[in-house]
Design an enzyme around this catalytic site. Structure first.
Site, PDB file in Angstrom:
ATOM      1  N   THR A 131       0.823  -1.209   0.000  1.00  0.00           N
ATOM      2  CA  THR A 131       0.000   0.000   0.000  1.00  0.00           C
ATOM      3  C   THR A 131       0.863   1.267   0.000  1.00  0.00           C
ATOM      4  O   THR A 131       1.993   1.254   0.517  1.00  0.00           O
ATOM      5  CB  THR A 131      -0.894  -0.005   1.257  1.00  0.00           C
ATOM      6  OG1 THR A 131      -1.505   1.271   1.405  1.00  0.00           O
ATOM      7  CG2 THR A 131      -0.094  -0.283   2.524  1.00  0.00           C
ATOM      8  N   ASP A 132       0.291   2.354  -0.516  1.00  0.00           N
ATOM      9  CA  ASP A 132       0.992   3.643  -0.448  1.00  0.00           C
ATOM     10  C   ASP A 132       1.041   4.181   0.986  1.00  0.00           C
ATOM     11  O   ASP A 132       1.813   5.099   1.283  1.00  0.00           O
ATOM     12  CB  ASP A 132       0.343   4.671  -1.394  1.00  0.00           C
ATOM     13  CG  ASP A 132      -1.129   4.955  -1.089  1.00  0.00           C
ATOM     14  OD1 ASP A 132      -1.697   4.321  -0.168  1.00  0.00           O
ATOM     15  OD2 ASP A 132      -1.723   5.804  -1.786  1.00  0.00           O
ATOM     16  N   GLU A 133       0.227   3.594   1.882  1.00  0.00           N
ATOM     17  CA  GLU A 133       0.168   4.121   3.256  1.00  0.00           C
ATOM     18  C   GLU A 133       1.483   3.922   4.013  1.00  0.00           C
ATOM     19  O   GLU A 133       1.700   4.544   5.039  1.00  0.00           O
ATOM     20  CB  GLU A 133      -0.987   3.482   4.034  1.00  0.00           C
ATOM     21  CG  GLU A 133      -2.322   3.775   3.399  1.00  0.00           C
ATOM     22  CD  GLU A 133      -3.509   3.620   4.338  1.00  0.00           C
ATOM     23  OE1 GLU A 133      -3.307   3.400   5.539  1.00  0.00           O
ATOM     24  OE2 GLU A 133      -4.645   3.724   3.842  1.00  0.00           O
ATOM     25  N   TYR A 156      -2.126  -0.480  10.974  1.00  0.00           N
ATOM     26  CA  TYR A 156      -2.249  -1.168   9.675  1.00  0.00           C
ATOM     27  C   TYR A 156      -1.027  -0.881   8.805  1.00  0.00           C
ATOM     28  O   TYR A 156      -0.360  -1.805   8.313  1.00  0.00           O
ATOM     29  CB  TYR A 156      -3.527  -0.713   8.949  1.00  0.00           C
ATOM     30  CG  TYR A 156      -3.511  -1.039   7.459  1.00  0.00           C
ATOM     31  CD1 TYR A 156      -3.594  -2.353   7.015  1.00  0.00           C
ATOM     32  CD2 TYR A 156      -3.371  -0.022   6.499  1.00  0.00           C
ATOM     33  CE1 TYR A 156      -3.550  -2.652   5.650  1.00  0.00           C
ATOM     34  CE2 TYR A 156      -3.328  -0.313   5.141  1.00  0.00           C
ATOM     35  CZ  TYR A 156      -3.418  -1.625   4.721  1.00  0.00           C
ATOM     36  OH  TYR A 156      -3.360  -1.926   3.383  1.00  0.00           O
ATOM     37  N   LYS A 160       2.002  -3.339   7.387  1.00  0.00           N
ATOM     38  CA  LYS A 160       2.297  -3.547   5.957  1.00  0.00           C
ATOM     39  C   LYS A 160       3.763  -3.165   5.678  1.00  0.00           C
ATOM     40  O   LYS A 160       4.446  -3.837   4.900  1.00  0.00           O
ATOM     41  CB  LYS A 160       1.363  -2.706   5.080  1.00  0.00           C
ATOM     42  CG  LYS A 160      -0.094  -3.135   5.090  1.00  0.00           C
ATOM     43  CD  LYS A 160      -0.345  -4.526   4.541  1.00  0.00           C
ATOM     44  CE  LYS A 160      -0.133  -4.630   3.046  1.00  0.00           C
ATOM     45  NZ  LYS A 160      -0.532  -5.967   2.526  1.00  0.00           N
TER      46      LYS A 160
HETATM   47  P1  NAD Z   1      -9.903  -7.349   2.030  1.00  0.00           P
HETATM   48  O1  NAD Z   1      -9.965  -7.044   3.487  1.00  0.00           O
HETATM   49  O2  NAD Z   1     -11.083  -7.101   1.176  1.00  0.00           O
HETATM   50  O3  NAD Z   1      -9.497  -8.878   1.817  1.00  0.00           O
HETATM   51  C1  NAD Z   1      -8.516  -9.511   2.597  1.00  0.00           C
HETATM   52  C2  NAD Z   1      -8.686 -11.016   2.418  1.00  0.00           C
HETATM   53  O4  NAD Z   1      -7.649 -11.678   3.168  1.00  0.00           O
HETATM   54  C3  NAD Z   1     -10.029 -11.554   2.949  1.00  0.00           C
HETATM   55  O5  NAD Z   1     -10.598 -12.437   2.014  1.00  0.00           O
HETATM   56  C4  NAD Z   1      -9.640 -12.273   4.233  1.00  0.00           C
HETATM   57  O6  NAD Z   1     -10.510 -13.365   4.552  1.00  0.00           O
HETATM   58  C5  NAD Z   1      -8.235 -12.752   3.891  1.00  0.00           C
HETATM   59  N1  NAD Z   1      -7.416 -13.003   5.090  1.00  0.00           N
HETATM   60  C6  NAD Z   1      -7.275 -12.183   6.174  1.00  0.00           C
HETATM   61  N2  NAD Z   1      -6.462 -12.764   7.079  1.00  0.00           N
HETATM   62  C7  NAD Z   1      -6.075 -13.950   6.549  1.00  0.00           C
HETATM   63  C8  NAD Z   1      -5.222 -14.999   7.011  1.00  0.00           C
HETATM   64  N3  NAD Z   1      -4.604 -14.937   8.201  1.00  0.00           N
HETATM   65  N4  NAD Z   1      -5.037 -16.073   6.211  1.00  0.00           N
HETATM   66  C9  NAD Z   1      -5.666 -16.165   5.002  1.00  0.00           C
HETATM   67  N5  NAD Z   1      -6.492 -15.219   4.534  1.00  0.00           N
HETATM   68  C10 NAD Z   1      -6.682 -14.114   5.292  1.00  0.00           C
HETATM   69  O7  NAD Z   1      -8.632  -6.549   1.504  1.00  0.00           O
HETATM   70  P2  NAD Z   1      -8.374  -5.875   0.082  1.00  0.00           P
HETATM   71  O8  NAD Z   1      -8.888  -4.498   0.105  1.00  0.00           O
HETATM   72  O9  NAD Z   1      -8.782  -6.803  -0.976  1.00  0.00           O
HETATM   73  O10 NAD Z   1      -6.769  -5.777   0.133  1.00  0.00           O
HETATM   74  C11 NAD Z   1      -5.974  -6.851  -0.361  1.00  0.00           C
HETATM   75  C12 NAD Z   1      -4.520  -6.464  -0.231  1.00  0.00           C
HETATM   76  O11 NAD Z   1      -4.276  -5.259  -0.952  1.00  0.00           O
HETATM   77  C13 NAD Z   1      -4.070  -6.201   1.198  1.00  0.00           C
HETATM   78  O12 NAD Z   1      -2.771  -6.729   1.346  1.00  0.00           O
HETATM   79  C14 NAD Z   1      -4.051  -4.683   1.307  1.00  0.00           C
HETATM   80  O13 NAD Z   1      -3.093  -4.259   2.247  1.00  0.00           O
HETATM   81  C15 NAD Z   1      -3.651  -4.298  -0.107  1.00  0.00           C
HETATM   82  N6  NAD Z   1      -4.105  -2.982  -0.576  1.00  0.00           N
HETATM   83  C16 NAD Z   1      -5.428  -2.636  -0.515  1.00  0.00           C
HETATM   84  C17 NAD Z   1      -5.835  -1.417  -1.059  1.00  0.00           C
HETATM   85  C18 NAD Z   1      -7.295  -1.011  -1.044  1.00  0.00           C
HETATM   86  O14 NAD Z   1      -7.611   0.139  -1.412  1.00  0.00           O
HETATM   87  N7  NAD Z   1      -8.226  -1.859  -0.659  1.00  0.00           N
HETATM   88  C19 NAD Z   1      -4.895  -0.558  -1.630  1.00  0.00           C
HETATM   89  C20 NAD Z   1      -3.545  -0.939  -1.642  1.00  0.00           C
HETATM   90  C21 NAD Z   1      -3.172  -2.160  -1.136  1.00  0.00           C
HETATM   91  O1  DAU Z   2      -4.166   3.914   0.292  1.00  0.00           O
HETATM   92  C1  DAU Z   2      -4.359   2.532   0.228  1.00  0.00           C
HETATM   93  C2  DAU Z   2      -5.215   2.086   1.390  1.00  0.00           C
HETATM   94  O2  DAU Z   2      -6.546   2.537   1.107  1.00  0.00           O
HETATM   95  C3  DAU Z   2      -5.210   0.571   1.605  1.00  0.00           C
HETATM   96  O3  DAU Z   2      -3.915   0.168   1.960  1.00  0.00           O
HETATM   97  C4  DAU Z   2      -6.209   0.170   2.686  1.00  0.00           C
HETATM   98  O4  DAU Z   2      -6.263  -1.249   2.804  1.00  0.00           O
HETATM   99  C5  DAU Z   2      -7.579   0.689   2.298  1.00  0.00           C
HETATM  100  O5  DAU Z   2      -8.516   0.405   3.316  1.00  0.00           O
HETATM  101  C6  DAU Z   2      -7.528   2.196   2.057  1.00  0.00           C
HETATM  102  O6  DAU Z   2      -7.257   2.893   3.293  1.00  0.00           O
HETATM  103  P1  DAU Z   2      -8.006   4.270   3.656  1.00  0.00           P
HETATM  104  O7  DAU Z   2      -7.952   4.451   5.105  1.00  0.00           O
HETATM  105  O8  DAU Z   2      -7.509   5.383   2.808  1.00  0.00           O
HETATM  106  O9  DAU Z   2      -9.497   3.892   3.128  1.00  0.00           O
HETATM  107  P2  DAU Z   2     -10.935   4.154   3.774  1.00  0.00           P
HETATM  108  O10 DAU Z   2     -11.930   3.783   2.726  1.00  0.00           O
HETATM  109  O11 DAU Z   2     -11.072   3.529   5.112  1.00  0.00           O
HETATM  110  O12 DAU Z   2     -10.957   5.719   3.954  1.00  0.00           O
HETATM  111  C7  DAU Z   2     -10.767   6.584   2.848  1.00  0.00           C
HETATM  112  C8  DAU Z   2     -10.794   8.014   3.386  1.00  0.00           C
HETATM  113  O13 DAU Z   2     -12.145   8.308   3.813  1.00  0.00           O
HETATM  114  C9  DAU Z   2      -9.930   8.232   4.593  1.00  0.00           C
HETATM  115  O14 DAU Z   2      -9.403   9.555   4.537  1.00  0.00           O
HETATM  116  C10 DAU Z   2     -10.881   8.117   5.781  1.00  0.00           C
HETATM  117  C11 DAU Z   2     -12.196   8.631   5.207  1.00  0.00           C
HETATM  118  N1  DAU Z   2     -13.423   8.032   5.744  1.00  0.00           N
HETATM  119  C12 DAU Z   2     -13.513   6.668   5.816  1.00  0.00           C
HETATM  120  C13 DAU Z   2     -14.660   6.060   6.270  1.00  0.00           C
HETATM  121  C14 DAU Z   2     -14.754   4.546   6.377  1.00  0.00           C
HETATM  122  C15 DAU Z   2     -14.492   8.839   6.093  1.00  0.00           C
HETATM  123  O15 DAU Z   2     -14.424  10.069   6.000  1.00  0.00           O
HETATM  124  N2  DAU Z   2     -15.633   8.228   6.535  1.00  0.00           N
HETATM  125  C16 DAU Z   2     -15.769   6.867   6.647  1.00  0.00           C
HETATM  126  O16 DAU Z   2     -16.839   6.381   7.103  1.00  0.00           O
END
Ligand code: NAD
Ligand code: DAU
Length: 348
Positions: A131-133, A156, A160
């Site tokens: 992630t960019d975080e 989180y 990562k």
């Molecule tokens: P998600 O929470 O939707 O899915 C995570 C999956 O991992 C789920 O199916 C869960 O059951 C499984 N899991 C959790 N713990 C586990 C374990 N111990 N063993 C096996 N499976 C397990 O997450 P996502 O949004 O699809 O993110 C996937 C990946 O991408 C993560 O590594 C996250 O850090 C990264 N990522 C997400 C975003 C985003 O915007 N969602 C952006 C950048 C990177």
């Molecule tokens: O940048 C990549 C990341 O993006 C991933 O690594 C994470 O797994 C993914 O969850 C996401 O993280 P964020 O914290 O940026 O996403 P989230 O959707 O939780 O929140 C997006 C923005 O919106 C953040 O600034 C918080 C804000 N927010 C979020 C929620 C859930 C609100 O204002 N209200 C809300 O109810």
């Protein structure tokens, strides 16, 4: 890459990547999807694949931290490649209950790397999804590049960051072929409705309050999930081993703008109800990163990738999907997710 282990393939991005590999890419091998099925994992997300590709797709419910179970899967399926999505992914949960983030994101990744080390001879690639975080928060200008120092601010992102360092270290020390990608915020179908975009779409459809943290001016860079999948596959195929690639949508937006646009589109396609009036400013997230912005020029220049969707096209497709998939929504809402939300947000 003949036998790919996908971890977390029942989650949002992992399931999109499995669909992409089978339906959109040139991949012709087999996939083993290992998922623990936490609250965020839903096997229904890949239901079409189970039906269409029974000989090339296997699902196994397992925890990536379970060394014995994962070792057996490695040998039984002669795994030569891993694309590692499995993680605890929600920042707010990591603030309230960080334990599972340390276990899955750090120990789970370490466990997989140890298994790869043991079967190094046949191993082609460990691709780590990050992630960019990990880079922390930006001021009003500048971008994260692959050389930006790590400064994670939440449990989180710290977990990562730790996993990224382990992957890189295993490449340097044990010569394991790895690639790492650090991506910005994804959105699209099957996104679990604890995250901003799906939560706002569902609440706006049901005319419930739309919670916006703090002043709503925090900025995220948004990328449609299928564009992320294409980037991952390009990196897996052509990326330099040991290399890191930033992936972003070139689409910086404040949260309040994202929420307002969703309101306007739903008003336009369902019924004009001035849904913006549902916007409710709520207490800010502790340690809330102010701005993320990604410089993806390395990926674009070296591997010829570029996002296909604009925010306008991607968000319309996404809203349409949530309107048309009421069964999925009902299923997800009946799960543990709702009790967690009810416990933590008393306005709902
Ligand atoms: P998600 O929470 O939707 O899915 C995570 C999956 O991992 C789920 O199916 C869960 O059951 C499984 N899991 C959790 N713990 C586990 C374990 N111990 N063993 C096996 N499976 C397990 O997450 P996502 O949004 O699809 O993110 C996937 C990946 O991408 C993560 O590594 C996250 O850090 C990264 N990522 C997400 C975003 C985003 O915007 N969602 C952006 C950048 C990177
Ligand atoms: O940048 C990549 C990341 O993006 C991933 O690594 C994470 O797994 C993914 O969850 C996401 O993280 P964020 O914290 O940026 O996403 P989230 O959707 O939780 O929140 C997006 C923005 O919106 C953040 O600034 C918080 C804000 N927010 C979020 C929620 C859930 C609100 O204002 N209200 C809300 O109810």
């Amino acid at each position: 890459m003949k036998n790919i282990l996908i971890t977390g393939g029942c989650g949002f991005i992992g399931s999109a990547f499995i669909r992409f590999l089978f339906l959109e890419s040139d991949f012709s091998g087999k996939i083993v999807n290992v998922d623990k099925l936490t609250y965020a994992g839903n096997p229904y997300n890949v239901a079409d694949i189970i039906e269409k590709f029974p000989k090339r797709y296997t699902f196994i419910k397992a925890d990536i931290c379970d060394h014995i179970a994962m070792s057996k899967i490695f040998e039984d399926f002669q795994i030569d490649t891993i694309c590692h999505f499995a993680a605890e992914s929600h920042v707010d949960r990591s603030i309230v209950e960080p334990d599972s983030f340390i276990q899955t994101n750090i120990i789970g990744t370490f466990n997989l790397l140890e298994l790869v080390k043991k079967s190094k001879n046949r191993f082609v690639l460990f691709h780590h999804i990050s992630t960019d975080e990990v880079y922390g928060s930006l001021g009003e200008s500048g971008y994260f590049t692959e050389d930006t120092p790590y400064r994670p601010n939440s449990p989180y992102s710290a977990s990562k960051a730790a996993s990224d360092h382990l992957v890189r270290a295993y490449h340097k020390t044990y010569d394991i072929p790895v690639t790492i990608s650090n991506c910005s915020n994804n959105y699209g179908p099957f996104h679990f409705p604890e995250k901003l975009i799906p939560l706002i779409i569902l609440n706006a459809l049901e005319e419930k309050p739309l919670p916006v943290y703090g002043d709503g001016k925090n900025i995220r860079d948004w990328l449609y999930v299928e564009d992320h999948c294409r980037a991952i596959w390009a990196i897996m195929k052509y990326g330099a081993r040991g290399g890191t690639y930033n992936i972003g949508g070139c689409c910086e937006m404040s949260n309040i703008d994202v929420v307002s646009i969703i309101c306007d589109i739903i008003d336009e396609i369902i019924l004009p109800k001035n849904r913006r009036k549902l916007i409710t400013f709520v207490k800010d997230r502790p340690g809330h990163d102010r701005r993320y912005a990604i410089d993806s020029s390395k990926l674009c220049n070296e591997l010829g990738w570029a996002p296909k969707e604009s925010f306008n096209t991607g968000i319309r497709k996404t809203i349409k999907w949530y309107i048309e998939n009421k069964e999925w929504i009902a299923q997800v809402k009946s799960g543990e997710y709702m009790s967690w939300v009810n416990k933590h947000y008393n306005f709902k």
